[in-house]
Scaffold this motif. Sequence first.
Motif, PDB file in Angstrom:
ATOM      1  N   THR A  87       5.167  -4.146  -0.169  1.00  0.00           N
ATOM      2  CA  THR A  87       4.040  -3.630   0.610  1.00  0.00           C
ATOM      3  C   THR A  87       4.497  -2.407   1.385  1.00  0.00           C
ATOM      4  O   THR A  87       5.365  -2.499   2.256  1.00  0.00           O
ATOM      5  CB  THR A  87       3.506  -4.689   1.587  1.00  0.00           C
ATOM      6  OG1 THR A  87       3.108  -5.851   0.857  1.00  0.00           O
ATOM      7  CG2 THR A  87       2.303  -4.148   2.351  1.00  0.00           C
ATOM      8  N   ASN A 147      -0.154   1.423   4.262  1.00  0.00           N
ATOM      9  CA  ASN A 147      -1.374   2.084   3.791  1.00  0.00           C
ATOM     10  C   ASN A 147      -1.486   2.171   2.271  1.00  0.00           C
ATOM     11  O   ASN A 147      -2.255   2.972   1.748  1.00  0.00           O
ATOM     12  CB  ASN A 147      -1.488   3.502   4.388  1.00  0.00           C
ATOM     13  CG  ASN A 147      -1.486   3.489   5.905  1.00  0.00           C
ATOM     14  OD1 ASN A 147      -2.136   2.633   6.516  1.00  0.00           O
ATOM     15  ND2 ASN A 147      -0.754   4.411   6.512  1.00  0.00           N
ATOM     16  N   GLU A 148      -0.697   1.365   1.555  1.00  0.00           N
ATOM     17  CA  GLU A 148      -0.791   1.341   0.098  1.00  0.00           C
ATOM     18  C   GLU A 148      -1.038  -0.088  -0.387  1.00  0.00           C
ATOM     19  O   GLU A 148      -0.748  -1.061   0.313  1.00  0.00           O
ATOM     20  CB  GLU A 148       0.494   1.893  -0.534  1.00  0.00           C
ATOM     21  CG  GLU A 148       0.750   3.359  -0.241  1.00  0.00           C
ATOM     22  CD  GLU A 148       1.981   3.882  -0.959  1.00  0.00           C
ATOM     23  OE1 GLU A 148       2.427   3.218  -1.924  1.00  0.00           O
ATOM     24  OE2 GLU A 148       2.510   4.941  -0.551  1.00  0.00           O
ATOM     25  N   THR A 149      -1.565  -0.217  -1.593  1.00  0.00           N
ATOM     26  CA  THR A 149      -1.832  -1.529  -2.172  1.00  0.00           C
ATOM     27  C   THR A 149      -0.516  -2.210  -2.575  1.00  0.00           C
ATOM     28  O   THR A 149       0.309  -1.589  -3.246  1.00  0.00           O
ATOM     29  CB  THR A 149      -2.722  -1.400  -3.426  1.00  0.00           C
ATOM     30  OG1 THR A 149      -3.942  -0.745  -3.054  1.00  0.00           O
ATOM     31  CG2 THR A 149      -3.037  -2.770  -4.016  1.00  0.00           C
TER      32      THR A 149
END
Length: 329
Positions: free
Chosen positions: A263, A266-268
């Motif tokens: 993780t 701000n990213e998937t």
Amino acid sequence: MTPPIKWGILSTGTIARKFAATLNQLSDCGELAAVASRNTDGANQFASEYIVPKAYGSYSDLARDPDIDVVYIATPHSLHYENAKLCLENGKHVLCEKSFTVNAVQAAELFELAREKNRFIMEAFWTKFLPAYQLLYKTLAEKTIGNITHFRAEYGFAPTGARYIRKFDPLLAGGALLDIGVYAIGVAAMLLGYKPKELYTSALIGEYGTDTFNSIMLTYENGPTAHLVTTIGSIIDPLAVIYGTKGHISLPNFTALTSFQVTIDNETPYNVDSPFLVNGFEYQIKETERCLLAGVRESTIMTHQNTIDVLALMDKARSSWGLSFPCEI
């Protein structure tokens, strides 16, 4: 053509059965040639179930068998030192379950004896050989989550009946630390290093005089910290998390890692998968045989010093709790 490596197994318990089942599925590895138990009936039953040619009712008989190249030791912690010593003195190579011995002094003595006898010996810390960890190292080296700031690991299970008593028996060097705490400390060492600056710890000592719960905090010179919790008596799914300056990585079932989730802020999140060929035990078997065929007496993956360093940390923790075992006195 080089003849196949012939394995012996010392003990017929659950983990010995897993090892036997694994070895029997590896067509490119050696063969299971003998098993030893404390009694002939137990050895014969195991031999019948796993198609083992020889069954011995004593450990010394297996150690003296001239046809056996390497012995896998799967007895309780308190017996590892004397069992490994027996095998080394009879010219056998050794793969010994974790915790390798009860303390670092015993381990150092076995490593010195192995050097004198020119024999291979390694702790069976199977987690360290898993392919998923090689992918994890690559992910960390690429600074995917930035610099590591903290590592957290927790694990607990709740046995019942006779198994509960056996897990805590001081005569067997029982308790959570040597049984499963070694996983948490071992993985922390793999990721952050084997020489932390400080160790802070506390534990709950149960009715049998061994630890039912322990908490260990490690700090390192370059900044990262680790918090490790292991317990016998409460069910806590094995989970570890590596925290970094740009995100974190979750390691579900970190003792038997086949995938991890990355993780980044701000990213998937995404998964990295690396399933076992069999059940995970195969990689330590392959490393042992690689070393034997190459004439190498110490693995570069799981070194003697790695084992001593982890045991030294456990020694320090137990000392602070006032916990020692009868086999140490």
